[in-house]
Write a protein that holds these residues in place. Structure first.
Motif, PDB file in Angstrom:
ATOM      1  N   MET A 168      -6.493 -25.835  -7.619  1.00  0.00           N
ATOM      2  CA  MET A 168      -6.747 -27.149  -7.103  1.00  0.00           C
ATOM      3  C   MET A 168      -8.074 -27.520  -7.793  1.00  0.00           C
ATOM      4  SD  MET A 168      -5.629 -26.420  -2.814  1.00  0.00           S
ATOM      5  CE  MET A 168      -5.518 -28.269  -2.770  1.00  0.00           C
ATOM      6  N   GLU A 169      -9.043 -26.813  -7.626  1.00  0.00           N
ATOM      7  CA  GLU A 169     -10.380 -27.269  -7.795  1.00  0.00           C
ATOM      8  C   GLU A 169     -10.494 -27.631  -9.695  1.00  0.00           C
ATOM      9  OE1 GLU A 169     -13.453 -25.007  -6.437  1.00  0.00           O
ATOM     10  OE2 GLU A 169     -13.336 -25.454  -4.343  1.00  0.00           O
ATOM     11  N   ARG A 170      -9.883 -26.677 -10.390  1.00  0.00           N
ATOM     12  CA  ARG A 170     -10.139 -26.683 -11.796  1.00  0.00           C
ATOM     13  C   ARG A 170      -9.077 -27.489 -12.458  1.00  0.00           C
ATOM     14  NH1 ARG A 170     -10.897 -21.098 -14.621  1.00  0.00           N
ATOM     15  NH2 ARG A 170      -8.933 -21.458 -16.185  1.00  0.00           N
ATOM     16  N   PHE A 171      -7.787 -27.326 -11.990  1.00  0.00           N
ATOM     17  CA  PHE A 171      -6.703 -27.812 -12.749  1.00  0.00           C
ATOM     18  C   PHE A 171      -6.083 -28.991 -12.132  1.00  0.00           C
ATOM     19  CE2 PHE A 171      -6.718 -23.283 -13.674  1.00  0.00           C
ATOM     20  CZ  PHE A 171      -5.916 -23.211 -14.904  1.00  0.00           C
ATOM     21  N   GLY A 172      -6.686 -29.282 -10.798  1.00  0.00           N
ATOM     22  CA  GLY A 172      -6.201 -30.660 -10.104  1.00  0.00           C
ATOM     23  C   GLY A 172      -4.827 -30.633  -9.422  1.00  0.00           C
ATOM     24  N   PHE A 173      -4.181 -29.373  -9.172  1.00  0.00           N
ATOM     25  CA  PHE A 173      -2.888 -29.613  -8.216  1.00  0.00           C
ATOM     26  C   PHE A 173      -3.457 -29.657  -6.838  1.00  0.00           C
ATOM     27  CE2 PHE A 173      -1.669 -26.425 -11.810  1.00  0.00           C
ATOM     28  CZ  PHE A 173      -0.288 -27.000 -12.024  1.00  0.00           C
ATOM     29  N   THR A 174      -2.543 -30.418  -6.025  1.00  0.00           N
ATOM     30  CA  THR A 174      -2.979 -30.744  -4.923  1.00  0.00           C
ATOM     31  C   THR A 174      -1.781 -30.196  -3.761  1.00  0.00           C
ATOM     32  OG1 THR A 174      -1.464 -32.811  -5.062  1.00  0.00           O
ATOM     33  CG2 THR A 174      -4.062 -33.069  -5.586  1.00  0.00           C
ATOM     34  N   ASP A 175      -0.890 -29.830  -4.198  1.00  0.00           N
ATOM     35  CA  ASP A 175       0.245 -29.056  -3.387  1.00  0.00           C
ATOM     36  C   ASP A 175       0.407 -27.784  -3.549  1.00  0.00           C
ATOM     37  OD1 ASP A 175       2.276 -28.494  -1.499  1.00  0.00           O
ATOM     38  OD2 ASP A 175       3.790 -29.823  -2.487  1.00  0.00           O
ATOM     39  N   VAL A 176      -0.371 -26.788  -3.050  1.00  0.00           N
ATOM     40  CA  VAL A 176      -0.478 -25.506  -3.582  1.00  0.00           C
ATOM     41  C   VAL A 176      -0.324 -24.783  -2.159  1.00  0.00           C
ATOM     42  CG1 VAL A 176      -1.715 -23.647  -4.681  1.00  0.00           C
ATOM     43  CG2 VAL A 176      -1.801 -25.976  -5.532  1.00  0.00           C
ATOM     44  N   LYS A 177       0.726 -23.930  -1.827  1.00  0.00           N
ATOM     45  CA  LYS A 177       0.942 -23.213  -0.660  1.00  0.00           C
ATOM     46  C   LYS A 177       0.852 -21.682  -0.841  1.00  0.00           C
ATOM     47  CE  LYS A 177       2.832 -27.296   1.837  1.00  0.00           C
ATOM     48  NZ  LYS A 177       3.991 -27.729   2.487  1.00  0.00           N
ATOM     49  N   ILE A 178       0.414 -20.819  -0.101  1.00  0.00           N
ATOM     50  CA  ILE A 178       0.753 -19.546  -0.240  1.00  0.00           C
ATOM     51  C   ILE A 178       1.935 -18.951   0.794  1.00  0.00           C
ATOM     52  CG2 ILE A 178      -0.330 -17.148   0.057  1.00  0.00           C
ATOM     53  CD1 ILE A 178      -2.927 -18.577  -0.600  1.00  0.00           C
ATOM     54  N   LEU A 179       2.776 -18.016   0.238  1.00  0.00           N
ATOM     55  CA  LEU A 179       4.003 -17.548   0.848  1.00  0.00           C
ATOM     56  C   LEU A 179       3.705 -16.144   1.201  1.00  0.00           C
ATOM     57  CD1 LEU A 179       6.712 -19.641  -1.034  1.00  0.00           C
ATOM     58  CD2 LEU A 179       5.563 -20.266   1.167  1.00  0.00           C
ATOM     59  N   ASP A 180       4.426 -15.662   1.966  1.00  0.00           N
ATOM     60  CA  ASP A 180       4.314 -14.192   2.547  1.00  0.00           C
ATOM     61  C   ASP A 180       5.733 -13.815   1.831  1.00  0.00           C
ATOM     62  OD1 ASP A 180       2.211 -14.019   3.821  1.00  0.00           O
ATOM     63  OD2 ASP A 180       3.117 -14.599   5.594  1.00  0.00           O
ATOM     64  N   ALA A 181       5.574 -12.544   1.105  1.00  0.00           N
ATOM     65  CA  ALA A 181       6.749 -11.951   0.461  1.00  0.00           C
ATOM     66  C   ALA A 181       7.745 -11.358   1.342  1.00  0.00           C
ATOM     67  CB  ALA A 181       6.242 -10.721  -0.564  1.00  0.00           C
ATOM     68  N   ASN A 182       8.942 -11.634   1.483  1.00  0.00           N
ATOM     69  CA  ASN A 182      10.037 -11.075   2.027  1.00  0.00           C
ATOM     70  C   ASN A 182      10.244  -9.612   1.436  1.00  0.00           C
ATOM     71  OD1 ASN A 182      10.274 -12.984   4.032  1.00  0.00           O
ATOM     72  ND2 ASN A 182      11.628 -14.289   2.783  1.00  0.00           N
ATOM     73  N   GLY A 183      11.346  -8.999   1.996  1.00  0.00           N
ATOM     74  CA  GLY A 183      11.464  -7.499   1.471  1.00  0.00           C
ATOM     75  C   GLY A 183      11.828  -7.467  -0.089  1.00  0.00           C
ATOM     76  N   ILE A 184      12.708  -8.334  -0.704  1.00  0.00           N
ATOM     77  CA  ILE A 184      12.855  -8.153  -2.086  1.00  0.00           C
ATOM     78  C   ILE A 184      11.724  -8.416  -2.746  1.00  0.00           C
ATOM     79  CG2 ILE A 184      14.440  -9.012  -4.012  1.00  0.00           C
ATOM     80  CD1 ILE A 184      15.901  -7.190  -2.392  1.00  0.00           C
ATOM     81  N   SER A 185      10.996  -9.512  -2.517  1.00  0.00           N
ATOM     82  CA  SER A 185       9.839 -10.152  -3.154  1.00  0.00           C
ATOM     83  C   SER A 185       8.768  -8.906  -3.064  1.00  0.00           C
ATOM     84  CB  SER A 185       9.390 -11.195  -2.596  1.00  0.00           C
ATOM     85  OG  SER A 185      10.208 -12.288  -2.687  1.00  0.00           O
ATOM     86  N   THR A 186       8.721  -8.290  -2.044  1.00  0.00           N
ATOM     87  CA  THR A 186       7.711  -7.177  -1.776  1.00  0.00           C
ATOM     88  C   THR A 186       8.096  -5.850  -2.714  1.00  0.00           C
ATOM     89  OG1 THR A 186       7.363  -7.747   0.443  1.00  0.00           O
ATOM     90  CG2 THR A 186       6.761  -5.331  -0.166  1.00  0.00           C
TER      91      THR A 186
END
Length: 276
Positions: A246-264
């Motif tokens: 957000m600060e260096r690249f200028g992205f405004t829509d950045v969200k963190i998601l929790d990994a489900n089972g397969i992602s984990t």
């Protein structure tokens, strides 16, 4: 219901997503040793990671059956299915078979299955894009065409802190994994046409994440697009990555998601997946 978005459980839907009537998740089944774990609302990430740590074998996964998918098609006139990469799982093929069988009995229902050619946060981005097009009241054909184009644009980069799963599933040798752990080498990986390939590496997690960010900068990016980050026991690292994006690249829509089972399973404890 006019539209429905169906994702397999590698899609990191949030609790808020799943409250929406038109979104549903089809669970895969994870097998650790002799224990089956259903990748649904009952999934306990920390308990699962402990099981994986103790098991000498790599976790196995079973994709949803066509019948599982078809249950989620009910009641909709237009169905969009988003699966993890067909090169990583049979989920896509199962969904395609479900589409064929279902449409034989429901010829008026339109169904399209998207091969995300990725996983986790990338699937979430695709589902979000589908929501946007549905809200714009676009017709089914246009939604499919525009979303397929978007699928081809998504970039997935990630850093693994733990190589045990890759060692157990044969992607790297025991000797290489041991050497990497001893030297604290962390691979920077990316998705290429649905497959996982190594892009870079660095000694230490912070340096590896900096390498990941440098590749985003080097390859070019559109900071008006959304970014989704999947965390697996790595929230603080992900927050730091989000801050830089957000600060260096200028992205405004950045969200963190929790990994489900397969992602984990793919990411393992401490990993960071960035999709944009």
């Amino acid at each position: 219901m006019k539209y429905k978005i169906v994702g397999d459980s590698c899609c990191d839907f949030t609790a808020e997503d799943l409250k929406k009537e038109y979104i549903s998740r089809v669970p895969l089944i994870l097998t650790v040793g002799d224990t089956d774990v259903i990748d649904d609302d009952t999934f306990d990430q920390e308990k699962y990671l402990d099981m994986v740590d103790r098991c000498p074998e790599c976790p196995r996964s079973s994709c949803p059956s066509p019948e599982n998918y078809m249950q989620h098609f009910e009641g909709a006139e237009n169905v969009f299915v988003v699966t993890l990469s067909s090169k990583l799982s049979g989920s896509y093929n199962s969904a395609m078979l479900a589409k064929q069988i279902y449409q034989e009995n429901h010829p008026d229902v339109k169904i399209h299955v998207f091969d995300s050619k990725s996983a986790a946060a990338a699937q979430h981005l695709i589902c979000e894009r589908l929501e946007r097009y549905i809200e714009q009241d676009l017709d089914f054909k246009t939604i499919v065409e525009k979303t397929e184009e978007y699928v081809g644009e998504i970039r997935t980069l990630f850093v693994l802190d733990n190589l045990d799963t890759m060692r157990k599933n044969g992607r790297i040798t025991k000797v290489k994994a041991l050497a990497a752990n001893m030297l604290n080498i962390k691979p920077v990986l990316h998705g290429v046409d649905g497959e996982i390939q190594q892009l870079d590496q660095a000694r230490g997690m912070n340096k590896a994440l900096n390498k990941l960010l440098s590749h985003i900068e080097k390859e070019g990016y559109d900071n008006t697009k959304p970014v989704r980050i999947t965390q697996c026991g790595s929230m603080e690292r992900c927050k730091n990555v989000r801050k830089i994006l957000m600060e260096r690249f200028g992205f405004t829509d950045v969200k963190i998601l929790d990994a489900n089972g397969i992602s984990t399973t793919y990411e393992s404890r401490g990993g960071v997946i960035v999709c944009f």
